[in-house]
Design an enzyme around this catalytic site. Structure first.
Site, PDB file in Angstrom:
ATOM      1  CB  CYS A  66     -17.817  29.138   3.191  1.00 48.97           C
ATOM      2  SG  CYS A  66     -18.824  30.217   4.229  1.00 48.97           S
ATOM      3  CB  CYS A 101     -16.564  35.378   5.053  1.00 54.07           C
ATOM      4  SG  CYS A 101     -16.050  36.087   6.632  1.00 54.07           S
ATOM      5  NE  ARG A 102     -14.535  31.043   2.597  1.00 51.14           N
ATOM      6  CZ  ARG A 102     -13.890  29.922   2.856  1.00 51.14           C
ATOM      7  NH1 ARG A 102     -13.066  29.416   1.951  1.00 51.14           N
ATOM      8  NH2 ARG A 102     -14.062  29.293   4.008  1.00 51.14           N
ATOM      9  CB  SER A 103     -21.501  30.288   1.925  1.00 49.48           C
ATOM     10  OG  SER A 103     -21.637  30.359   3.311  1.00 49.48           O
ATOM     11  CG  ASP A 160     -11.356  31.426   5.673  1.00 49.21           C
ATOM     12  OD1 ASP A 160     -11.881  32.548   5.834  1.00 49.21           O
ATOM     13  OD2 ASP A 160     -11.418  30.518   6.511  1.00 49.21           O
ATOM     14  CG  ASN A 168     -23.806  30.390   6.418  1.00 48.89           C
ATOM     15  OD1 ASN A 168     -24.906  30.229   6.931  1.00 48.89           O
ATOM     16  ND2 ASN A 168     -23.700  30.871   5.207  1.00 48.89           N
TER      17      ASN A 168
HETATM   18  P1  4NP Z   1     -16.218  31.771   5.914  1.00 49.37           P
HETATM   19  O1  4NP Z   1     -15.046  32.439   6.779  1.00 49.37           O
HETATM   20  O2  4NP Z   1     -15.976  30.274   5.957  1.00 49.37           O
HETATM   21  O3  4NP Z   1     -15.994  32.325   4.545  1.00 49.37           O
HETATM   22  O4  4NP Z   1     -17.514  32.190   6.567  1.00 49.37           O
HETATM   23  C1  4NP Z   1     -14.777  32.055   8.096  1.00 49.37           C
HETATM   24  C2  4NP Z   1     -15.506  32.607   9.125  1.00 49.37           C
HETATM   25  C3  4NP Z   1     -15.227  32.254  10.426  1.00 49.37           C
HETATM   26  C4  4NP Z   1     -14.217  31.361  10.701  1.00 49.37           C
HETATM   27  C5  4NP Z   1     -13.494  30.795   9.665  1.00 49.37           C
HETATM   28  C6  4NP Z   1     -13.781  31.143   8.364  1.00 49.37           C
HETATM   29  N1  4NP Z   1     -13.920  31.029  12.045  1.00 49.37           N
HETATM   30  O5  4NP Z   1     -12.947  30.289  12.260  1.00 49.37           O
HETATM   31  O6  4NP Z   1     -14.612  31.461  12.968  1.00 49.37           O
END
Ligand code: 4NP
Length: 155
Positions: free
Chosen positions: A8, A13-15, A125, A11
């Site tokens: 994602c 939340c989703r992945s 997201d 790294n």
């Molecule tokens: P992820 O979510 O891609 O599912 O881990 C996010 C976590 C952090 C951020 C964006 C998306 N960020 O902008 O810090």
């Protein structure tokens, strides 16, 4: 041995959720010795961090402990994994750039390819949302992981 990498943006939340759910599905299927699982982000902001506490809480409520540490995706992942599963189209496009023209072992795909068609193609997201997004992410990942396992075992 087969291997899958969930990717994602951050790294956190989703992945990591993909990694944790996939490990649980693999364990329940009794094939832990056959499949390796990892996760990574296309961005580097959270490298070294545990998953977001909201995602850890939502996963723990389903009996899944998320304790991975964030890392950034790298070009060598395309040599070291069989399957790379992007959470959304933007992750997919960034991974394509990272892959470059070199021939790779990995097949790059979207998690949405393993979902029933009524789902959105992208795993949304949840980071800046109202909190309800974490369960939606887990619902989508729980639906996809058994099919991802089937694909890996057929390789
Ligand atoms: P992820 O979510 O891609 O599912 O881990 C996010 C976590 C952090 C951020 C964006 C998306 N960020 O902008 O810090």
């Amino acid at each position: 041995m087969s291997s899958v990498l969930f990717v994602c943006l951050g790294n956190i939340c989703r992945s990591p959720a993909g990694q944790g759910v996939m490990l649980s599905v693999i364990e329940q299927a009794g094939v832990s010795d056959k499949i390796q699982v990892d996760s990574a982000g296309t961005g580097a902001w959270h490298v070294g961090n545990l998953p977001d506490s909201r995602m850890r809480g939502a996963a723990e409520a389903r009996g899944i402990i998320l304790d991975s540490r964030a890392r950034q995706a790298k070009a060598s992942d395309f040599q070291n994994f069989d399957l790379i599963v992007a959470m959304d189209q933007s992750n997919y496009d960034n991974l394509k750039k990272l892959q470059g023209p070199k021939k790779s072992n990995a097949h790059l795909c979207l998690l949405g390819e393993f979902l029933d068609p009524q789902n959105p193609p992208d795993v949304p997201d949840p980071y800046y949302g109202d909190g309800s997004g974490f369960d939606q992410v887990l619902d989508m990942i729980e639906q996809a992981c058994p099919k991802i396992l089937q694909t890996l075992l057929e390789k």
